[in-house]
Design a protein around this motif. Structure first.
Motif, PDB file in Angstrom:
ATOM      1  N   MET A 101       0.825  -1.208   0.000  1.00 59.04           N
ATOM      2  CA  MET A 101       0.000   0.000   0.000  1.00 59.04           C
ATOM      3  C   MET A 101       0.863   1.263   0.000  1.00 59.04           C
ATOM      4  O   MET A 101       0.716   2.105  -0.857  1.00 59.04           O
ATOM      5  CB  MET A 101      -0.906  -0.008   1.228  1.00 59.04           C
ATOM      6  CG  MET A 101      -1.647   1.281   1.403  1.00 59.04           C
ATOM      7  SD  MET A 101      -3.172   1.076   2.311  1.00 59.04           S
ATOM      8  CE  MET A 101      -4.284   0.546   1.048  1.00 59.04           C
ATOM      9  N   ILE A 102       1.795   1.339   0.974  1.00 58.00           N
ATOM     10  CA  ILE A 102       2.765   2.437   0.942  1.00 58.00           C
ATOM     11  C   ILE A 102       4.167   1.833   0.853  1.00 58.00           C
ATOM     12  O   ILE A 102       4.479   0.885   1.572  1.00 58.00           O
ATOM     13  CB  ILE A 102       2.689   3.321   2.201  1.00 58.00           C
ATOM     14  CG1 ILE A 102       1.305   3.946   2.325  1.00 58.00           C
ATOM     15  CG2 ILE A 102       3.750   4.420   2.157  1.00 58.00           C
ATOM     16  CD1 ILE A 102       1.135   4.769   3.590  1.00 58.00           C
ATOM     17  N   ASP A 103       4.942   2.381  -0.042  1.00 59.70           N
ATOM     18  CA  ASP A 103       6.294   1.888  -0.255  1.00 59.70           C
ATOM     19  C   ASP A 103       7.272   3.033  -0.086  1.00 59.70           C
ATOM     20  O   ASP A 103       7.137   4.052  -0.768  1.00 59.70           O
ATOM     21  CB  ASP A 103       6.414   1.359  -1.697  1.00 59.70           C
ATOM     22  CG  ASP A 103       6.823  -0.090  -1.696  1.00 59.70           C
ATOM     23  OD1 ASP A 103       7.566  -0.483  -0.771  1.00 59.70           O
ATOM     24  OD2 ASP A 103       6.400  -0.814  -2.613  1.00 59.70           O
ATOM     25  N   VAL A 104       8.200   2.896   0.821  1.00 60.63           N
ATOM     26  CA  VAL A 104       9.240   3.907   1.000  1.00 60.63           C
ATOM     27  C   VAL A 104      10.538   3.303   0.497  1.00 60.63           C
ATOM     28  O   VAL A 104      10.961   2.251   0.977  1.00 60.63           O
ATOM     29  CB  VAL A 104       9.373   4.295   2.489  1.00 60.63           C
ATOM     30  CG1 VAL A 104      10.507   5.289   2.677  1.00 60.63           C
ATOM     31  CG2 VAL A 104       8.068   4.879   3.003  1.00 60.63           C
ATOM     32  N   LYS A 105      11.118   3.934  -0.533  1.00 60.43           N
ATOM     33  CA  LYS A 105      12.291   3.334  -1.176  1.00 60.43           C
ATOM     34  C   LYS A 105      13.516   4.213  -1.024  1.00 60.43           C
ATOM     35  O   LYS A 105      13.574   5.298  -1.612  1.00 60.43           O
ATOM     36  CB  LYS A 105      12.010   3.121  -2.672  1.00 60.43           C
ATOM     37  CG  LYS A 105      11.145   1.917  -2.971  1.00 60.43           C
ATOM     38  CD  LYS A 105      11.114   1.646  -4.460  1.00 60.43           C
ATOM     39  CE  LYS A 105      10.144   0.518  -4.754  1.00 60.43           C
ATOM     40  NZ  LYS A 105       9.857   0.443  -6.180  1.00 60.43           N
ATOM     41  N   ASN A 106      14.451   3.767  -0.245  1.00 64.52           N
ATOM     42  CA  ASN A 106      15.771   4.381  -0.177  1.00 64.52           C
ATOM     43  C   ASN A 106      15.720   5.893   0.043  1.00 64.52           C
ATOM     44  O   ASN A 106      16.318   6.668  -0.689  1.00 64.52           O
ATOM     45  CB  ASN A 106      16.529   4.070  -1.483  1.00 64.52           C
ATOM     46  CG  ASN A 106      18.021   4.303  -1.320  1.00 64.52           C
ATOM     47  OD1 ASN A 106      18.561   4.047  -0.252  1.00 64.52           O
ATOM     48  ND2 ASN A 106      18.667   4.793  -2.365  1.00 64.52           N
ATOM     49  N   VAL A 107      14.951   6.308   1.064  1.00 65.52           N
ATOM     50  CA  VAL A 107      14.714   7.734   1.262  1.00 65.52           C
ATOM     51  C   VAL A 107      15.790   8.372   2.149  1.00 65.52           C
ATOM     52  O   VAL A 107      16.147   7.839   3.196  1.00 65.52           O
ATOM     53  CB  VAL A 107      13.310   7.975   1.865  1.00 65.52           C
ATOM     54  CG1 VAL A 107      13.210   9.364   2.463  1.00 65.52           C
ATOM     55  CG2 VAL A 107      12.250   7.780   0.789  1.00 65.52           C
ATOM     56  N   TYR A 108      16.288   9.495   1.664  1.00 66.96           N
ATOM     57  CA  TYR A 108      17.240  10.313   2.419  1.00 66.96           C
ATOM     58  C   TYR A 108      16.590  11.659   2.720  1.00 66.96           C
ATOM     59  O   TYR A 108      15.897  12.213   1.874  1.00 66.96           O
ATOM     60  CB  TYR A 108      18.505  10.565   1.593  1.00 66.96           C
ATOM     61  CG  TYR A 108      19.411   9.379   1.470  1.00 66.96           C
ATOM     62  CD1 TYR A 108      20.556   9.269   2.245  1.00 66.96           C
ATOM     63  CD2 TYR A 108      19.120   8.374   0.551  1.00 66.96           C
ATOM     64  CE1 TYR A 108      21.395   8.175   2.116  1.00 66.96           C
ATOM     65  CE2 TYR A 108      19.946   7.276   0.414  1.00 66.96           C
ATOM     66  CZ  TYR A 108      21.082   7.181   1.199  1.00 66.96           C
ATOM     67  OH  TYR A 108      21.907   6.108   1.083  1.00 66.96           O
ATOM     68  N   LYS A 109      16.807  12.179   3.908  1.00 64.99           N
ATOM     69  CA  LYS A 109      16.350  13.535   4.215  1.00 64.99           C
ATOM     70  C   LYS A 109      17.323  14.182   5.190  1.00 64.99           C
ATOM     71  O   LYS A 109      17.696  13.597   6.199  1.00 64.99           O
ATOM     72  CB  LYS A 109      14.948  13.515   4.831  1.00 64.99           C
ATOM     73  CG  LYS A 109      14.380  14.891   5.101  1.00 64.99           C
ATOM     74  CD  LYS A 109      14.029  15.625   3.820  1.00 64.99           C
ATOM     75  CE  LYS A 109      13.725  17.084   4.043  1.00 64.99           C
ATOM     76  NZ  LYS A 109      13.408  17.777   2.779  1.00 64.99           N
ATOM     77  N   THR A 110      17.705  15.406   4.869  1.00 65.56           N
ATOM     78  CA  THR A 110      18.605  16.156   5.735  1.00 65.56           C
ATOM     79  C   THR A 110      17.932  17.466   6.118  1.00 65.56           C
ATOM     80  O   THR A 110      17.382  18.148   5.265  1.00 65.56           O
ATOM     81  CB  THR A 110      19.920  16.461   4.980  1.00 65.56           C
ATOM     82  OG1 THR A 110      20.499  15.225   4.605  1.00 65.56           O
ATOM     83  CG2 THR A 110      20.889  17.224   5.862  1.00 65.56           C
ATOM     84  N   PHE A 111      17.926  17.777   7.414  1.00 70.90           N
ATOM     85  CA  PHE A 111      17.414  19.067   7.869  1.00 70.90           C
ATOM     86  C   PHE A 111      18.568  19.895   8.402  1.00 70.90           C
ATOM     87  O   PHE A 111      19.225  19.478   9.351  1.00 70.90           O
ATOM     88  CB  PHE A 111      16.384  18.889   8.991  1.00 70.90           C
ATOM     89  CG  PHE A 111      15.026  18.486   8.522  1.00 70.90           C
ATOM     90  CD1 PHE A 111      14.322  19.263   7.611  1.00 70.90           C
ATOM     91  CD2 PHE A 111      14.442  17.323   8.986  1.00 70.90           C
ATOM     92  CE1 PHE A 111      13.063  18.889   7.174  1.00 70.90           C
ATOM     93  CE2 PHE A 111      13.180  16.941   8.557  1.00 70.90           C
ATOM     94  CZ  PHE A 111      12.495  17.725   7.656  1.00 70.90           C
ATOM     95  N   GLU A 112      18.800  21.043   7.798  1.00 71.40           N
ATOM     96  CA  GLU A 112      19.873  21.925   8.263  1.00 71.40           C
ATOM     97  C   GLU A 112      21.168  21.166   8.502  1.00 71.40           C
ATOM     98  O   GLU A 112      21.763  21.212   9.575  1.00 71.40           O
ATOM     99  CB  GLU A 112      19.421  22.678   9.528  1.00 71.40           C
ATOM    100  CG  GLU A 112      18.364  23.712   9.185  1.00 71.40           C
ATOM    101  CD  GLU A 112      17.599  24.185  10.405  1.00 71.40           C
ATOM    102  OE1 GLU A 112      18.011  23.833  11.526  1.00 71.40           O
ATOM    103  OE2 GLU A 112      16.591  24.900  10.226  1.00 71.40           O
ATOM    104  N   GLU A 113      21.565  20.439   7.471  1.00 73.90           N
ATOM    105  CA  GLU A 113      22.826  19.686   7.455  1.00 73.90           C
ATOM    106  C   GLU A 113      22.871  18.553   8.464  1.00 73.90           C
ATOM    107  O   GLU A 113      23.914  17.965   8.716  1.00 73.90           O
ATOM    108  CB  GLU A 113      24.022  20.643   7.644  1.00 73.90           C
ATOM    109  CG  GLU A 113      24.002  21.719   6.567  1.00 73.90           C
ATOM    110  CD  GLU A 113      25.263  22.551   6.517  1.00 73.90           C
ATOM    111  OE1 GLU A 113      26.201  22.260   7.274  1.00 73.90           O
ATOM    112  OE2 GLU A 113      25.291  23.483   5.702  1.00 73.90           O
ATOM    113  N   GLN A 114      21.727  18.266   9.078  1.00 78.39           N
ATOM    114  CA  GLN A 114      21.656  17.159  10.026  1.00 78.39           C
ATOM    115  C   GLN A 114      20.942  16.009   9.316  1.00 78.39           C
ATOM    116  O   GLN A 114      19.761  16.123   9.008  1.00 78.39           O
ATOM    117  CB  GLN A 114      20.840  17.612  11.252  1.00 78.39           C
ATOM    118  CG  GLN A 114      20.665  16.576  12.318  1.00 78.39           C
ATOM    119  CD  GLN A 114      21.826  16.588  13.294  1.00 78.39           C
ATOM    120  OE1 GLN A 114      22.537  17.568  13.394  1.00 78.39           O
ATOM    121  NE2 GLN A 114      22.019  15.476  13.979  1.00 78.39           N
TER     122      GLN A 114
END
Lengths: 231, 266
Positions: free
Chosen positions: B1-14
């Motif tokens: 139903m929901i697929d999260v694939k290889n997700v990257y997220k950076t907040f303020e260099e963190q």
């Protein structure tokens, strides 16, 4: 005849009060419709300024807003009035009633100030409100219109009231483009009788009463809008 | 139903998410736990794109809802660079408008986020009516039915500021339900509540689970996780460190960070 009798004669027997009523009406029309136009323009500009700048269109909108605000806040109202009446509208070949011109001029000017007020108001609404709207599938515009702006306006009613009062008083310069407002109508009486004291004191009192009335109305509106805060 | 694939997220260099993968199946109840700052809320908020990933993709019912990550596909890069035209064509065929996708994904927030300028009834009716999914009458009937279900029918015409935290959160839940979503995302739904109000919210969530709703829940309520979850994910340092059914997850944890975490919270 003493000064009072002269004033009374001019006002009643020579029917000067009719001019004053027309002047009062013009002042009110310019102030009220000026503010309404200012509100619409201000809301639009504030949203343009606040919308996430991730494309060239939104960047352009933001830049246009900056220029607009700079121009209308950076030049005197009288100068804008004169430019609109003697330069811009003739150049565009537009022939519209001077009262409408005055309303437009004050609306455009007020829009610049209102946009800054509204921007603050929108920023004062909790980001969670926008998130909740977007999470339900509403788009940015729907979320703004139905959720954020109503709350923003409520938050800025006192400041908007201030803006309206300033606007109301500033309408006293419209006689520069020959609109007869309350100031001009009493000035006419003073000039035709060479008695200045009473007409100008009366003029000041009329403005004072108008502003006090507006203050009362703003308080009423504030109280009504606060219905959703009451516990 | 929901697929999260290889997700990257950076907040303020963190870096918050570091190549995270997970898959939510229809009808499944997945609970996400982890230390604070581990990225569990960000993961949840990526699922309906409240947060847009820097890299990686999100799928809903097989349709792409996030921007394309060309590195995850063959034929979308040329000489190692993104191929704009190929990406546009791929999006045209495979991407679902996020506003449409969100209509099927209810979300419940830590701080409720009821619309302060609207009454309870208007809160429930706004989205279905605005999005033309229901007429006003249908939306009102649905709203009243939901309010009766949670025993708050008498609150229909009050403003949110008059409600208790537990009432607000239950109304926030049915506001999402009013859209008839396929999946519900819960972002720490009980963390901002007074202790005595946690129960009523968890009870409502349990009811939803019993009705077979697909749910993804970020929470610190371990007892609740154990009781309701089909699967528990341990998110730490921006990746899923461990996932297992609750019995195994809580009684036989393998990842050393999870062992440490459970020792602290249980």
């Amino acid at each position: 005849m003493n000064a009072w009798q002269i004033f009374y004669r001019q006002l009643v027997e020579l029917e000067g009060y009719k001019n004053i009523l027309v002047g009062l009406q013009n002042t009110a029309l310019i102030a009220v419709f000026g503010l309404l136009i200012g509100l619409v323009i201000g809301c639009l500009l504030a949203v343009c300024k606040i919308i996430p700048r991730n494309g060239w269109i939104t960047k352009l909108l933001s830049a246009v807003t900056d220029v607009y605000v700079a121009v209308f806040r950076g030049t005197p109202m009288v100068v804008q009035l004169l430019l609109i009446h003697y330069v811009i509208f003739p150049a565009l070949g537009l022939h519209i009633p001077i009262l409408t011109e005055a309303i437009l001029a004050f609306g455009l000017n007020s829009g610049a100030y209102v946009s800054e007020i509204m921007r603050g108001g929108i920023l004062s609404v909790d980001a969670g409100q926008t998130e909740a709207g977007r999470a339900l599938g509403l788009n940015y515009g729907q979320t703004m219109l139905k959720i954020v702006l109503p709350q923003a306006i409520k938050n800025v009613v006192p400041t908007l009231g201030n803006e309206f009062i300033a606007l109301l008083k500033e309408t006293s310069v419209v006689s520069f483009i020959t609109v007869v407002d309350i100031t001009k109508s009493l000035q006419n009486i003073a000039n035709s009788t060479y008695e200045y004291i009473i007409p100008y004191i009366v003029l000041a009192l009329i403005y004072l009463v108008l502003v006090l009335a507006v203050t009362g109305i703003i308080k009423l509106i504030e109280r009504r809008l606060r219905a959703s805060d009451r516990r | 139903m929901i697929d999260v694939k290889n997700v990257y997220k950076t907040f303020e260099e963190q870096p918050i998410l570091c190549g995270i993968n997970c898959h939510i199946r229809p009808g499944e109840r997945v609970v996400i736990i982890g230390p604070s700052g581990s990225g569990k809320s960000t993961l949840l908020r990526c699922m309906n794109l409240m947060v847009t990933p820097d890299r990686g993709e999100i799928y809903m019912d097989g349709k792409l809802i996030s921007p394309v990550d060309p590195t995850l596909h063959n034929g979308l890069t040329r000489n190692g660079k993104p191929d704009r035209r190929a990406i546009r064509n791929y999006e045209k065929d495979n991407r679902l408008d996020i506003n449409l996708a969100r209509q099927d994904m209810g979300m419940v927030f830590q701080h409720f986020n009821l619309f302060n300028n609207l009454t309870v009834l208007e809160n429930l009716m706004l989205a279905p009516v605005q999005l033309k999914l229901m007429t006003k009458e249908e939306a009102r009937a649905k709203a009243v039915e939901l309010l009766e279900r949670i025993g708050l029918a008498d609150k229909a015409d009050v403003y949110p500021s008059t409600l208790s935290g537990g009432q607000k959160q239950r109304i926030a839940i049915i506001r999402a339900l009013a859209m008839n979503p396929k999946v519900m995302l819960f972002d720490e739904p009980t963390s901002a509540l007074d202790p005595e109000m946690v129960g009523e919210v968890l009870d409502l969530m349990k009811e939803l689970a019993d009705d077979g709703m697909t749910m993804v829940i970020v929470t610190h309520e371990m007892g609740f996780a154990r009781e309701i979850a089909d699967r528990v994910l341990f998110v730490c340092d921006g990746v899923v460190k461990e996932e297992a059914p609750p019995e195994e997850f809580f009684s036989n944890p393998k990842d050393p960070r999870l062992v440490q975490f459970l020792q602290k919270v249980l």
